[in-house]
Design an enzyme around this catalytic site. Structure first.
Site, mmCIF file in Angstrom:
data_model
loop_
_atom_site.group_PDB
_atom_site.id
_atom_site.type_symbol
_atom_site.label_atom_id
_atom_site.label_comp_id
_atom_site.label_asym_id
_atom_site.label_seq_id
_atom_site.Cartn_x
_atom_site.Cartn_y
_atom_site.Cartn_z
ATOM 1 N N THR A 114 -5.609 9.970 1.455
ATOM 2 C CA THR A 114 -5.369 8.848 0.552
ATOM 3 C C THR A 114 -4.528 7.806 1.279
ATOM 4 O O THR A 114 -4.192 7.973 2.450
ATOM 5 C CB THR A 114 -4.631 9.304 -0.719
ATOM 6 O OG1 THR A 114 -3.263 9.617 -0.387
ATOM 7 C CG2 THR A 114 -5.289 10.536 -1.340
ATOM 8 N N CYS A 115 -4.152 6.755 0.567
ATOM 9 C CA CYS A 115 -3.335 5.724 1.205
ATOM 10 C C CYS A 115 -1.938 6.241 1.545
ATOM 11 O O CYS A 115 -1.249 5.663 2.390
ATOM 12 C CB CYS A 115 -3.242 4.497 0.307
ATOM 13 S SG CYS A 115 -2.568 4.820 -1.338
ATOM 14 N N ASN A 116 -1.506 7.333 0.908
ATOM 15 C CA ASN A 116 -0.148 7.839 1.118
ATOM 16 C C ASN A 116 -0.073 9.105 1.957
ATOM 17 O O ASN A 116 1.012 9.492 2.380
ATOM 18 C CB ASN A 116 0.523 8.124 -0.227
ATOM 19 C CG ASN A 116 0.823 6.860 -0.984
ATOM 20 O OD1 ASN A 116 1.122 5.833 -0.398
ATOM 21 N ND2 ASN A 116 0.722 6.923 -2.305
ATOM 22 N N ARG A 117 -1.203 9.763 2.192
ATOM 23 C CA ARG A 117 -1.126 11.051 2.886
ATOM 24 C C ARG A 117 -2.462 11.419 3.519
ATOM 25 O O ARG A 117 -3.532 11.048 3.024
ATOM 26 C CB ARG A 117 -0.691 12.154 1.920
ATOM 27 C CG ARG A 117 -1.710 12.509 0.861
ATOM 28 C CD ARG A 117 -1.193 13.555 -0.138
ATOM 29 N NE ARG A 117 -0.108 13.016 -0.941
ATOM 30 C CZ ARG A 117 1.166 13.417 -0.838
ATOM 31 N NH1 ARG A 117 1.500 14.360 0.015
ATOM 32 N NH2 ARG A 117 2.089 12.877 -1.613
ATOM 33 N N GLU B 214 2.282 8.921 -10.556
ATOM 34 C CA GLU B 214 1.080 8.084 -10.456
ATOM 35 C C GLU B 214 -0.137 8.907 -10.842
ATOM 36 O O GLU B 214 -0.189 10.107 -10.658
ATOM 37 C CB GLU B 214 0.949 7.496 -9.049
ATOM 38 C CG GLU B 214 0.858 8.511 -7.928
ATOM 39 C CD GLU B 214 -0.571 8.763 -7.505
ATOM 40 O OE1 GLU B 214 -1.482 8.190 -8.128
ATOM 41 O OE2 GLU B 214 -0.767 9.545 -6.576
ATOM 42 N N GLY C 152 -8.968 -0.815 -6.490
ATOM 43 C CA GLY C 152 -9.286 -2.192 -6.821
ATOM 44 C C GLY C 152 -9.420 -2.410 -8.314
ATOM 45 O O GLY C 152 -8.938 -3.416 -8.860
#
Length: 435
Positions: free
Chosen positions: A50-53, A115, A196
């Protein structure tokens, strides 16, 4: 069997490195999983990207070898030095790994606690591996418990009320910068995926009109129609027009290369607030005097207030995670003793059969007494094994008795390495997570 997670997350790994380690497409992910599970010491694996991990979740035969195999493959994939990667990676083994995946699925390890996306992302990560034959029953039961744990965290705390995501933090920051002036502005959203769509929804809530941009106009139009009349759809071919006309931009594509580059800029005097929510990054580094650019890691400080507000609930949530971790391992250990007990009884049955045949052949037991003698022998051994089997079940959940169980296996020449544990699951856990 062991469990292991090798983690490169927002907690220990800079965005620039995470971009090199990310899996931007399914083909790359499938190839990596095939290579990893090709090692005999890796039973199963799936990838959370993902964008974090970027995290590799595994069921293994040997955690030491598996860890170094992951580092080797990741260093090749990202073009990174093996030892640099090793010094950055966070390794979780066995109970630590289980507690970590439960925390991740419960959204307690996220950049923004509570989240709402991560549970679905992990489910999808497992489903992908399951469909490609690189994950199965061993990791399925872990995910089953993780999903149950996440559900209890949601129900027992308010940590996920008013769900927050990176997209909501980005829009909130834009609102903070622009104040009430944001109402009536046009927000450009590049990428019609989950992130998005979330950004578009939050922009609509603060009073913006939205232009949703993607590569496939039909798909983007369908998404735009579902969001309402204040959302317009367009394609990437017209991106230049929008970034030179409007100041607000939120980008979250899955492109392996930046989609917004310096050569697209025509109006350098336009004030711009841009939010790059993609890994790898969507927006190229550029020097524009009136550009305020926020990337994933820039949003970390902004989300700290969210962590503080939810700290009390997070403590309660972590207690739930710890309890589920203990329950999972208690169940797993109890499950692992059943093949031992079954094989003990099989050895007894084989011994009875062997001695009965010998007794009949030698004439020690008349044929007409065979049935009664067999029944008596079985009852004697069942009575003899009753206390040992009950004590084995009771002690199977205590880590201090692991050596005792191993001794029993050695004494009875019992091998459980290739046993299908699925047949021993108790009724409460047979459903699990359906891939």
């Amino acid at each position: 069997m062991y469990y292991q997670i090798v983690s490169f997350s927002h907690k220990n790994c800079e965005q620039s490195m995470r971009e090199k380690l990310a899996f931007p497409n399914d083909e790359e992910k499938a190839t990596f999983l095939e290579q990893l599970t090709g090692f005999e010491f890796v039973h199963e694996a799936f990838i959370i990207s993902t964008c974090n991990r970027v995290e590799i979740v595994m069921a293994t035969r040997d955690n030491f070898s598996s860890y170094h195999a992951v580092l080797g493959l990741m260093s090749q994939k990202g073009g990174l030095n093996f030892y640099e990667l090793k010094s950055t990676a966070k390794r979780y083994d066995d109970e630590e790994a289980i507690e970590h995946i439960f925390s991740v699925v419960s959204s307690l390890d996220s950049l923004v606690i509570g989240e709402s996306q991560i549970t679905g992302q992990v489910k999808e990560a497992f489903r992908f591996s399951f469909q490609h034959g690189t994950a199965g029953r061993r990791l399925n039961r872990v995910l089953s418990y993780a999903v149950k744990c996440a559900a209890e965290v949601r129900n027992a705390t308010n940590i996920s009320q008013n769900p927050i995501s990176i997209a909501s933090v980005a829009v909130a920051q834009a609102h903070k910068l622009l104040g009430d002036n944001i109402q009536g502005m046009k927000g450009i959203v590049v990428g019609a995926g989950d992130m998005g769509v979330l950004a578009a929804k939050h922009l609509l809530r603060v009073g913006c009109d939205v232009v949703l941009i993607g590569r496939d106009l039909d798909k983007v139009q369908t998404v735009a129609d579902s969001l309402g009349e204040d959302v317009k759809a367009d394609t990437m071919e017209n991106l230049t027009k929008y970034i030179n006309r409007y100041r607000l931009l939120f980008s979250a594509t899955s492109s392996p290369e930046p989609v917004i580059t310096g050569d697209l800029i025509e109006n350098e005097t336009l004030p711009r607030q841009w939010f790059d929510m993609a890994i790898p990054r969507d927006i190229e580094d550029m020097e524009l005097e009136k550009l305020q650019l926020f990337r994933i890691d820039d949003l970390r400080a902004i989300s700290n207030d969210n962590h503080a507000m939810r700290e009390e609930q997070a403590v309660r949530a972590n207690e739930i995670v710890e309890r589920y971790t203990e329950e999972f391992y208690a169940w797993l250990k109890a499950l692992s003793i059943e093949p031992v007990i079954k094989q003990m009884r099989q050895h007894v049955s084989a011994a009875i059969e062997k001695e009965m045949q010998r007794a009949l052949k030698k004439g020690f037991v008349p044929k007409e007494y065979e049935s009664n003698m067999r029944k008596m022998a079985e009852q004697m051994f069942n009575r003899f094994l009753h206390d040992p089997t009950q004590n084995l079940r009771a002690s199977s959940t205590e880590s201090k008795n692991t050596n005792c169980i191993e001794s029993v296996k050695k004494m009875f020449n019992i091998d459980t390495e290739h046993v299908d544990f699925k047949q021993y699951k108790n009724d409460h856990h047979t459903k699990g997570y359906s891939a």
